[in-house]
Scaffold this active site. Structure first.
Site, PDB file in Angstrom:
ATOM      1  N   HIS A  62      -6.690 -51.904   4.128  1.00 38.42           N
ATOM      2  CA  HIS A  62      -7.928 -51.252   3.820  1.00 38.42           C
ATOM      3  C   HIS A  62      -7.576 -49.642   4.557  1.00 38.42           C
ATOM      4  O   HIS A  62      -6.778 -49.021   4.308  1.00 38.42           O
ATOM      5  CB  HIS A  62      -8.843 -51.997   4.313  1.00 38.42           C
ATOM      6  N   HIS A  78      -4.674 -49.948  -5.780  1.00 40.04           N
ATOM      7  CA  HIS A  78      -6.320 -50.076  -5.375  1.00 40.04           C
ATOM      8  C   HIS A  78      -6.832 -51.350  -6.319  1.00 40.04           C
ATOM      9  O   HIS A  78      -6.499 -51.669  -7.366  1.00 40.04           O
ATOM     10  CB  HIS A  78      -6.802 -48.876  -5.802  1.00 40.04           C
ATOM     11  N   ASP A 133      -5.584 -42.885   0.522  1.00 35.97           N
ATOM     12  CA  ASP A 133      -5.197 -42.807   2.017  1.00 35.97           C
ATOM     13  C   ASP A 133      -3.726 -42.061   1.616  1.00 35.97           C
ATOM     14  O   ASP A 133      -3.042 -41.797   2.808  1.00 35.97           O
ATOM     15  CB  ASP A 133      -4.813 -44.020   2.387  1.00 35.97           C
TER      16      ASP A 133
HETATM   17  C1  SDX Z   1      -8.809 -48.409   0.746  1.00 37.42           C
HETATM   18  O1  SDX Z   1     -11.718 -51.135  -1.764  1.00 37.42           O
HETATM   19  C2  SDX Z   1     -11.802 -50.150  -1.557  1.00 37.42           C
HETATM   20  O2  SDX Z   1     -12.789 -49.332  -2.025  1.00 37.42           O
HETATM   21  C3  SDX Z   1     -10.934 -49.528  -0.346  1.00 37.42           C
HETATM   22  C4  SDX Z   1     -10.805 -48.042  -0.222  1.00 37.42           C
HETATM   23  C5  SDX Z   1     -12.159 -47.657   0.390  1.00 37.42           C
HETATM   24  O3  SDX Z   1     -12.498 -46.309   0.314  1.00 37.42           O
HETATM   25  O4  SDX Z   1     -13.272 -48.294   0.870  1.00 37.42           O
HETATM   26  O5  SDX Z   1     -10.379 -47.518  -1.447  1.00 37.42           O
HETATM   27  C6  SDX Z   1      -9.944 -47.528   1.037  1.00 37.42           C
HETATM   28  O6  SDX Z   1      -8.635 -49.482   1.413  1.00 37.42           O
HETATM   29  C7  SDX Z   1      -7.612 -47.803  -0.144  1.00 37.42           C
HETATM   30  C8  SDX Z   1      -6.313 -48.820  -0.333  1.00 37.42           C
HETATM   31  C9  SDX Z   1      -5.457 -48.567   0.954  1.00 37.42           C
HETATM   32  N1  SDX Z   1      -4.311 -49.612   1.081  1.00 37.42           N
HETATM   33  C10 SDX Z   1      -3.261 -49.526   0.886  1.00 37.42           C
HETATM   34  O7  SDX Z   1      -2.709 -48.272   0.206  1.00 37.42           O
HETATM   35  C11 SDX Z   1      -2.179 -50.398   1.065  1.00 37.42           C
HETATM   36  C12 SDX Z   1      -1.098 -50.762  -0.238  1.00 37.42           C
HETATM   37  N2  SDX Z   1      -1.854 -51.183  -1.280  1.00 37.42           N
HETATM   38  C13 SDX Z   1      -1.987 -52.621  -1.322  1.00 37.42           C
HETATM   39  O8  SDX Z   1      -1.957 -53.610  -0.333  1.00 37.42           O
HETATM   40  C14 SDX Z   1      -2.853 -53.009  -2.442  1.00 37.42           C
HETATM   41  O9  SDX Z   1      -2.586 -52.263  -3.700  1.00 37.42           O
HETATM   42  C15 SDX Z   1      -4.478 -53.047  -2.219  1.00 37.42           C
HETATM   43  C16 SDX Z   1      -4.787 -53.889  -1.119  1.00 37.42           C
HETATM   44  C17 SDX Z   1      -4.774 -51.675  -2.176  1.00 37.42           C
HETATM   45  C18 SDX Z   1      -5.102 -53.733  -3.549  1.00 37.42           C
HETATM   46  O10 SDX Z   1      -4.656 -55.075  -3.563  1.00 37.42           O
HETATM   47  P1  SDX Z   1      -5.328 -56.128  -4.693  1.00 37.42           P
HETATM   48  O11 SDX Z   1      -6.110 -55.436  -5.555  1.00 37.42           O
HETATM   49  O12 SDX Z   1      -5.350 -57.253  -4.084  1.00 37.42           O
HETATM   50  O13 SDX Z   1      -3.876 -55.968  -5.437  1.00 37.42           O
HETATM   51  P2  SDX Z   1      -2.554 -57.066  -5.533  1.00 37.42           P
HETATM   52  O14 SDX Z   1      -2.128 -57.109  -4.132  1.00 37.42           O
HETATM   53  O15 SDX Z   1      -2.984 -58.259  -6.197  1.00 37.42           O
HETATM   54  O16 SDX Z   1      -1.590 -56.346  -6.375  1.00 37.42           O
HETATM   55  C19 SDX Z   1      -1.404 -56.503  -7.815  1.00 37.42           C
HETATM   56  C20 SDX Z   1       0.079 -56.454  -7.893  1.00 37.42           C
HETATM   57  C21 SDX Z   1       0.971 -57.334  -7.093  1.00 37.42           C
HETATM   58  O17 SDX Z   1       2.152 -57.517  -7.790  1.00 37.42           O
HETATM   59  P3  SDX Z   1       2.270 -58.767  -8.723  1.00 37.42           P
HETATM   60  O18 SDX Z   1       2.078 -60.161  -8.170  1.00 37.42           O
HETATM   61  O19 SDX Z   1       1.680 -58.714  -9.994  1.00 37.42           O
HETATM   62  O20 SDX Z   1       3.752 -58.981  -9.118  1.00 37.42           O
HETATM   63  O21 SDX Z   1       0.569 -55.005  -7.571  1.00 37.42           O
HETATM   64  C22 SDX Z   1       1.393 -55.292  -6.421  1.00 37.42           C
HETATM   65  C23 SDX Z   1       1.323 -56.426  -5.815  1.00 37.42           C
HETATM   66  O22 SDX Z   1       2.422 -56.960  -5.126  1.00 37.42           O
HETATM   67  N3  SDX Z   1       1.150 -54.214  -5.495  1.00 37.42           N
HETATM   68  C24 SDX Z   1       2.077 -53.355  -4.884  1.00 37.42           C
HETATM   69  C25 SDX Z   1       1.333 -52.605  -4.011  1.00 37.42           C
HETATM   70  N4  SDX Z   1       0.064 -52.645  -4.246  1.00 37.42           N
HETATM   71  C26 SDX Z   1       0.108 -53.648  -5.100  1.00 37.42           C
HETATM   72  N5  SDX Z   1       3.361 -53.299  -4.893  1.00 37.42           N
HETATM   73  C27 SDX Z   1       3.965 -52.403  -4.102  1.00 37.42           C
HETATM   74  N6  SDX Z   1       3.198 -51.532  -3.275  1.00 37.42           N
HETATM   75  C28 SDX Z   1       1.907 -51.422  -3.347  1.00 37.42           C
HETATM   76  N7  SDX Z   1       1.158 -50.665  -2.501  1.00 37.42           N
END
Ligand code: SDX
Length: 423
Positions: free
Chosen positions: A264, A305, A363
């Site tokens: 997050h 996201h 971010d």
């Molecule tokens: C913020 O919610 C908000 O609005 C948050 C925010 C705000 O202003 O409050 O926007 C701020 O928190 C932005 C997000 C910052 N976090 C990151 O940058 C961390 C990296 N991102 C991931 O951890 C992830 O993308 C999330 C946590 C942001 C979203 O997670 P989800 O929605 O639960 O998605 P998921 O984990 O189910 O991913 C879907 C797929 C998966 O692969 P499969 O199982 O389908 O094969 O995408 C892959 C994940 O493995 N994936 C990634 C990835 N993000 C998702 N693979 C590699 N790198 C990534 N960053």
């Protein structure tokens, strides 16, 4: 609300559930009646669950749209300042010139902390993470104002908003100063909100600090871009804490704690750590492979996201701001920026990221700007928390000023069924 219905058939039961429409966005199915049928919904991570109604922020993840009280974030970032966005989120309308002047003045006159609050900082080790300090100090505000906050009194809630908006930059900057061993800098009333923050961060009693207007404007824009984001994890935490009737300072402290996680708000710090770990453009392919490897916990920080399946509109504004700041500081060839730009280009072409619609989020570029300004990476999430305080408070305020119930999710239990302790 509309009179649309959804019909759920479970076994020989056919259950009718009301369907509501908002002013825009997906319809919702009201599942509250399921409990009468001995059924719960199951939605870990709340991927498709609306926990409340709100008028504050709307996100269209497919179109990459972010509206605060109907205004697009790109227009707010370009045409207003952070305090005007605070007023908008809190009151629902942008302030008139007179209202804006009065609001700026009110905030300016609440920026100091009770002098005894200095003792809370002194209780921490100098190398404590500033998010740990901020969490503790903001929670401690409850002890200084707890008896002055009747959550059912709109005026007392408004004064609390003013105190939080005004004091968060002072608390944030003092978290930094404490870790450096430099003296705390008191706020100055001759500076605007962002200039004052830079003054408290980088000023010393030895000479007058003259904030760079371009950097101050960039800081203010970063504050705007982080102000609110609908029902994200930390805002939902604040709402859940607030649903018990807890005082707003304690609720905001719970939001700070939730924001700290690297998935997050901790992502901006994690992006810089990742770029430093990559170190050189020649290593990018290795890290892209790690991000795609299911056996490897590494994720491309700053990408993906839960809601945006298109470009995060904030990331676009942040990227433009990064170029402005680096140009102002003569850092156009900053190696971190080069790695970030190359990473973004590769990820936007790579099938793994394209298929999963993983775009840069808010971010991805913010850390590059903050580092260029001279802010330590451990302070990045502190700045996010400072900016998001108005979003947390606005959602808390929207909830407590209406009808609400204590939040209490249910579960799918798959533990031991009843058994006797063997005598
Ligand atoms: C913020 O919610 C908000 O609005 C948050 C925010 C705000 O202003 O409050 O926007 C701020 O928190 C932005 C997000 C910052 N976090 C990151 O940058 C961390 C990296 N991102 C991931 O951890 C992830 O993308 C999330 C946590 C942001 C979203 O997670 P989800 O929605 O639960 O998605 P998921 O984990 O189910 O991913 C879907 C797929 C998966 O692969 P499969 O199982 O389908 O094969 O995408 C892959 C994940 O493995 N994936 C990634 C990835 N993000 C998702 N693979 C590699 N790198 C990534 N960053």
């Amino acid at each position: 609300m509309t009179d649309k219905k959804a019909t759920l058939s479970v076994g020989d039961k056919s259950i009718e559930l009301p369907v509501y429409s908002g002013t825009t966005g997906p319809d919702v199915i009201d599942v509250r009646g399921l409990v009468q049928h001995g059924l719960f919904t199951y939605d870990p991570g709340f991927v498709s669950t609306a926990a409340c109604e709100s008028k504050i922020t709307y996100i269209d993840g497919d179109k990459g749209v972010l509206l605060h009280r109907g205004y697009p974030i790109e227009q707010l970032a370009e045409q207003t300042d952070y305090l005007e966005v605070c007023y908008l989120l809190l009151h629902g309308e942008l302030p008139t010139a007179a209202e804006s002047a009065r609001f700026h003045d009110t905030i300016k006159n609440h920026t100091m902390l009770h002098d005894q609050m200095r003792n809370f900082f002194n209780g921490f080790r100098r190398d404590a993470h500033p998010m740990a300090i901020m969490c503790g100090v903001v929670g401690a505000l409850s002890a200084f104002y707890h008896d002055q906050i009747d959550i059912n009194d709109a005026r007392q809630r408004e004064i609390t908003a003013h105190r939080l908006i005004a004091k968060m930059p002072t608390i944030a900057a003092w978290c930094h100063k404490y870790s450096t061993g430099q003296p705390f800098m008191y706020p100055r009333n001759d500076l605007n909100y962002a200039e004052n923050f830079l003054h408290m961060m980088f000023g010393t009693p030895c000479e007058e600090y003259k904030p760079n207007p371009i950097l101050a404007k960039a800081m203010d824009r970063i504050f705007i871009l982080h102000a609110d984001h609908e029902q994200n994890a930390s805002t939902s935490t604040v709402r859940l804490a607030g649903s018990t009737g807890a005082n707003p300072f304690a609720c905001i402290a719970s939001g700070i704690a939730a924001l700290w996680g690297p998935a997050h708000g901790g992502a901006n710090e994690a992006v810089l750590d990742m770029l430093e770990e990559i170190g050189d453009e020649s290593n990018i392919d290795t890290f892209i492979a790690k991000a795609k490897d299911k056996e490897d916990p590494f994720r491309l920080m700053g990408f993906g996201h839960r809601v945006y399946k298109n470009f995060d509109p904030r990331a676009k504004v942040m990227r433009e701001t990064a170029h402005e700041v680096l140009a102002e500081l003569g850092l156009e060839n900053d190696p971190m920026l080069k790695i970030a730009q190359r990473l973004e280009q590769i990820a936007l072409e790579d099938e793994y990221f394209v298929k999963r619609k993983l775009y840069p989020n808010v971010d991805f570029y913010s850390g590059i700007i903050l580092k260029a300004i001279g802010i330590p990476t451990s302070m990045f999430t502190v700045i996010f928390a400072m900016s998001r305080t108005i979003g947390w408070f606005s959602h808390w305020n929207e909830m407590v000023s209406g009808d609400y119930r204590i939040g209490r999710p249910r579960q799918l239990y798959n533990g031991e069924i009843s058994r006797d302790v063997a005598k």
